[in-house]
Design a protein around this motif. Structure first.
Motif, PDB file in Angstrom:
ATOM      1  N   ARG A 161      -8.409  -3.308   9.558  1.00  0.00           N
ATOM      2  CA  ARG A 161      -7.726  -2.047   9.825  1.00  0.00           C
ATOM      3  C   ARG A 161      -7.355  -1.886  11.301  1.00  0.00           C
ATOM      4  NH1 ARG A 161      -5.419   0.811   5.946  1.00  0.00           N
ATOM      5  NH2 ARG A 161      -6.070   2.843   6.747  1.00  0.00           N
ATOM      6  N   LYS A 162      -8.240  -2.319  12.185  1.00  0.00           N
ATOM      7  CA  LYS A 162      -7.943  -2.168  13.614  1.00  0.00           C
ATOM      8  C   LYS A 162      -6.770  -3.041  14.026  1.00  0.00           C
ATOM      9  CE  LYS A 162     -12.246  -0.431  15.559  1.00  0.00           C
ATOM     10  NZ  LYS A 162     -13.268  -0.599  16.630  1.00  0.00           N
TER      11      LYS A 162
ATOM     12  N   THR B  56      -3.616  -1.271  12.823  1.00  0.00           N
ATOM     13  CA  THR B  56      -3.315  -0.140  13.698  1.00  0.00           C
ATOM     14  C   THR B  56      -2.703  -0.619  15.013  1.00  0.00           C
ATOM     15  OG1 THR B  56      -5.183   1.048  12.717  1.00  0.00           O
ATOM     16  CG2 THR B  56      -4.276   1.943  14.742  1.00  0.00           C
ATOM     17  N   SER B  57      -3.232  -1.706  15.546  1.00  0.00           N
ATOM     18  CA  SER B  57      -2.693  -2.257  16.798  1.00  0.00           C
ATOM     19  C   SER B  57      -1.265  -2.756  16.629  1.00  0.00           C
ATOM     20  CB  SER B  57      -3.581  -3.401  17.285  1.00  0.00           C
ATOM     21  OG  SER B  57      -4.876  -2.949  17.611  1.00  0.00           O
TER      22      SER B  57
END
Length: 258
Positions: A244-245, A248-249
């Motif tokens: 997920r990170k 998002t990035s």
């Protein structure tokens, strides 16, 4: 007897094109938006082109009382809505700590609360008749968090989740629910959202007529989720398997200033 479609945000963009598609199919139209002049012009065009029966209603659907007034007005005129198109909505670009709170609360009211209330008011009658449909305009933004448009992405995640859950609840009733999830599209959305400096729209956007046509056909086929564009269908598939990170990035990078 002609079927009736209610289209919100009909004065431009996807809603405008969908009005043409439903008029061509012989529907009576209830066109709703804030811009009276644009609605009247659209109604004239549809009457001239298809001899369509059009009712225009000027309302700010971000206000609960306006939605209730719309519903009451249609009841008093004995107009039954067979298809509800929840298209009205807008976005806002920028870092959350700097964007305007009032605009974001208005966005939630329109993108989320209005859509929910309209669905609550009109779908029960469809269920009682055993026929009908809802077409909710969501976005590919619904599938992941969206830095620099944090609230907008969250509202569209709600629309997708709500639509899929409602579609499941209504199985067997004769009422379908479709979530249309377009990527960047050539409408007035980017101007309203202040996206002029973002790489997201500078990298290209789909033609609004193509997006609306794909959504319309998907709705007729009873699809629960419609994602125009092979690249966006692939994107929504791939992000399910990515951290997920990281997702998002990536979104932050794509939405950064060009």
């Amino acid at each position: 007897m002609k079927k009736t479609v209610l289209i919100t945000g009909a004065s431009g963009g996807i809603g405008y094109v969908l009005a043409y598609r439903f008029a061509e199919a012989g529907y009576r139209l209830v066109l709703v938006a804030r811009s009276s002049d644009k609605l009247q012009q659209l109604a004239r065009e549809l009457k001239d082109t298809y001899r369509a029966s059009c009712m225009t209603v000027t309302k700010d659907l971000g206000v609960e009382s306006e939605i209730a007034a719309l519903h009451k007005e249609l009841l008093e005129q004995e107009i039954e809505v067979d298809v509800l198109v929840n298209n009205a909505g807008f976005g806002l670009y920028g870092e959350f700590v700097e964007t305007d709170l009032e605009q974001e609360l208005n966005m939630i009211d329109l993108n989320v609360c209005s859509l929910t209330m309209l669905t609550k008011l009109f779908v029960p009658a469809m269920v009682r008749k055993g026929t009908g449909g809802v077409l909710n305009v969501a976005s590919v933004a619904a599938f992941q968090p969206g830095p620099l448009m944090a609230v907008y992405y969250a509202t569209k995640a709600y629309v997708l989740s709500f639509s899929e859950a409602l579609e499941n609840e209504l199985k067997g009733t004769g009422v379908t629910v479709t979530a249309l999830c377009p990527g960047p599209t050539q409408t007035g959305f980017s101007d309203r959202a202040n996206l002029g400096t973002s790489k997201l729209f500078k990298s290209g956007a789909m033609d609004v007529r193509k997006v609306a046509d794909i959504g319309y056909n998907g709705f007729l086929q009873g699809k629960s989720v419609v994602i125009p564009g092979a690249q966006y269908r692939l994107l929504t598939l791939l992000i399910r398997f990515m951290p997920r990170k990281l997702v998002t990035s990536i979104v932050r990078s794509i939405q950064g200033k060009a």
